[in-house]
Design a protein around this motif. Structure first.
Motif, PDB file in Angstrom:
ATOM      1  N   ASN A  93       0.817  -1.082  -0.031  1.00 42.27           N
ATOM      2  CA  ASN A  93      -0.108  -0.190  -0.166  1.00 42.27           C
ATOM      3  C   ASN A  93       0.960   1.176   0.063  1.00 42.27           C
ATOM      4  O   ASN A  93       2.114   0.956  -0.273  1.00 42.27           O
ATOM      5  CB  ASN A  93      -0.866  -0.048   1.047  1.00 42.27           C
ATOM      6  N   ASP A  94       0.366   2.321   0.220  1.00 39.33           N
ATOM      7  CA  ASP A  94       1.040   3.675   0.035  1.00 39.33           C
ATOM      8  C   ASP A  94       2.389   3.807   1.014  1.00 39.33           C
ATOM      9  O   ASP A  94       3.286   4.610   0.996  1.00 39.33           O
ATOM     10  CB  ASP A  94       0.284   4.936  -0.041  1.00 39.33           C
ATOM     11  N   LYS A  95       2.054   2.821   2.262  1.00 37.56           N
ATOM     12  CA  LYS A  95       3.118   2.900   3.298  1.00 37.56           C
ATOM     13  C   LYS A  95       4.062   1.689   3.468  1.00 37.56           C
ATOM     14  O   LYS A  95       5.023   1.674   4.146  1.00 37.56           O
ATOM     15  CB  LYS A  95       2.628   3.298   4.598  1.00 37.56           C
ATOM     16  N   LEU A  96       3.341   0.653   3.048  1.00 35.32           N
ATOM     17  CA  LEU A  96       3.915  -0.675   3.316  1.00 35.32           C
ATOM     18  C   LEU A  96       4.585  -1.075   2.123  1.00 35.32           C
ATOM     19  O   LEU A  96       3.826  -1.264   1.187  1.00 35.32           O
ATOM     20  CB  LEU A  96       2.731  -1.490   3.692  1.00 35.32           C
ATOM     21  N   GLU A 135      15.072 -10.789   1.944  1.00 33.55           N
ATOM     22  CA  GLU A 135      13.840  -9.873   1.753  1.00 33.55           C
ATOM     23  C   GLU A 135      13.256  -9.422   2.876  1.00 33.55           C
ATOM     24  O   GLU A 135      13.296 -10.011   3.886  1.00 33.55           O
ATOM     25  CB  GLU A 135      12.627 -10.946   1.065  1.00 33.55           C
ATOM     26  N   PHE A 136      13.018  -7.963   2.814  1.00 29.77           N
ATOM     27  CA  PHE A 136      12.584  -7.318   4.108  1.00 29.77           C
ATOM     28  C   PHE A 136      11.344  -6.596   3.887  1.00 29.77           C
ATOM     29  O   PHE A 136      10.825  -6.090   2.881  1.00 29.77           O
ATOM     30  CB  PHE A 136      13.650  -6.174   4.478  1.00 29.77           C
ATOM     31  N   LEU A 137      10.241  -6.764   4.939  1.00 29.90           N
ATOM     32  CA  LEU A 137       8.966  -5.956   4.662  1.00 29.90           C
ATOM     33  C   LEU A 137       9.006  -4.742   5.712  1.00 29.90           C
ATOM     34  O   LEU A 137       9.326  -4.905   6.965  1.00 29.90           O
ATOM     35  CB  LEU A 137       7.858  -6.989   5.310  1.00 29.90           C
ATOM     36  N   ALA A 138       8.791  -3.611   5.258  1.00 33.65           N
ATOM     37  CA  ALA A 138       9.041  -2.367   5.991  1.00 33.65           C
ATOM     38  C   ALA A 138       7.649  -1.629   5.985  1.00 33.65           C
ATOM     39  O   ALA A 138       6.938  -1.571   5.092  1.00 33.65           O
ATOM     40  CB  ALA A 138      10.171  -1.929   5.778  1.00 33.65           C
ATOM     41  N   VAL A 139       7.441  -0.783   7.198  1.00 30.75           N
ATOM     42  CA  VAL A 139       6.334   0.142   6.785  1.00 30.75           C
ATOM     43  C   VAL A 139       7.287   1.667   7.027  1.00 30.75           C
ATOM     44  O   VAL A 139       8.061   1.828   7.547  1.00 30.75           O
ATOM     45  CB  VAL A 139       5.402   0.067   7.869  1.00 30.75           C
TER      46      VAL A 139
END
Ligand SMILES: Cc1cc2nc3c(=O)[nH]c(=O)nc-3n(C[C@H](O)[C@H](O)[C@H](O)COP(=O)(O)OP(=O)(O)OC[C@H]3O[C@@H](n4cnc5c(N)ncnc54)[C@H](O)[C@@H]3O)c2cc1C
Length: 247
Positions: free
Chosen positions: A16-19, A64-68
């Motif tokens: 989404n626009d932040k994640l 792989e990294f998931l960030a907000v």
């Protein structure tokens, strides 16, 4: 080995626009599913570094990294600006104790995550070795809005591969969503709604739990689980609750 190695963004995913997620090519030491490393960027001649969990299992080709992107955050908005081909600094020394080798035996493994903290659990669930240890694995993934749920396709694929051994319980706090519980993890555990959705009870003799993410959720979930007779898992005194706070 030097303190930092250069990493290169090979792919980005915008949930989404932040994640967002970054796939990164970098030479790091071997790690155990559930661990994290540090990412850094130079800002005004200064290096700003933060911890990020691996989403990928150790066997994967890329990190792989998931960030907000945290509003007014120092590093995460800069990470969100990175495009394919851009460089960043990666610590080659992974660390962290949210790993199955730290968790005693049990019948079911419960994984409670808020937001980006689903990452280390996907690393664990994506690693073939993980499936030898417990009968059933339950992923409880809590977010504010449905659009904040990342990696749903991957999670559904896990459920399809192992329908008997994997349960997924999405939790959305700020809107009603079909197929998800509405509320916060601590209250939904207290009322029994999460156990009912998973079809499995929680008790010290059978359950091991991992909790990761927002420190308020961790504190409140810990209190509820302790009320059910579970205890913190410490190296000296093994128990059923293993935790990692993101801030
Ligand atoms: C062991 C560990 C693993 C981590 N893994 C991840 C990860 O995989 N993905 C990730 O996005 N972050 C992760 N974090 C948090 C990350 O290190 C940074 O704190 C975060 O990206 C914010 O950095 P910043 O410089 O932009 O904000 P700062 O200027 O450092 O502001 C920090 C504030 O941002 C908020 N915040 C921090 N992290 C989050 C988050 N994940 N979600 C919502 N709000 C947050 C909190 O209010 C915190 O007080 C992890 C932290 C730890 C300790």
């Amino acid at each position: 080995m030097s303190t930092w190695v250069q990493g290169r963004v090979v792919e980005r995913i915008d949930w989404n626009d932040k994640l967002f997620s970054l796939k990164v090519e970098a030479e790091v030491q071997p790690f155990v599913a559930g661990q994290f490393t540090k990412l850094a960027l130079e800002q005004g001649g200064e290096r700003v570094q933060r911890a990020y969990s691996f989403v990928n299992p150790p066997e994967a080709e890329y990190l792989e990294f998931l960030a907000v992107s945290v509003e007014e955050g120092q590093l995460s908005p800069r990470l969100q600006d990175l495009q394919e081909g851009d460089n960043l600094m990666v610590s080659p020394r992974p660390s962290g104790f949210l790993t199955l080798d730290e968790v005693p035996a049990g019948r079911e493994l419960w994984m409670f995550a808020t937001g980006t903290a689903v990452g280390p659990f996907l690393s664990i669930l994506g690693s073939p070795d993980c499936w030898d240890r417990y009968e059933t694995y339950v992923l409880v993934y809590a977010v504010r809005y449905e659009r904040d749920l990342a990696y749903l396709e991957q999670i559904k694929a896990l459920a399809a591969e192992r329908p008997e051994r994997f349960r997924f319980v999405p939790v959305v706090s700020r809107e009603a969503v079909d197929g998800a519980l509405q509320g916060r993890i601590p209250e939904l555990l207290s009322s029994g709604a999460i156990q009912e959705a998973a079809g499995i009870p929680i008790a010290p003799a059978r359950s091991q739990t991992l909790i990761c993410g927002n420190p308020d959720m961790i504190r409140d979930t810990l209190a509820v689980l302790e009320g059910m007779g579970l205890r913190k898992n410490l190296r000296r005194t093994p128990g059923q609750i293993t935790m990692e706070k993101y801030w």
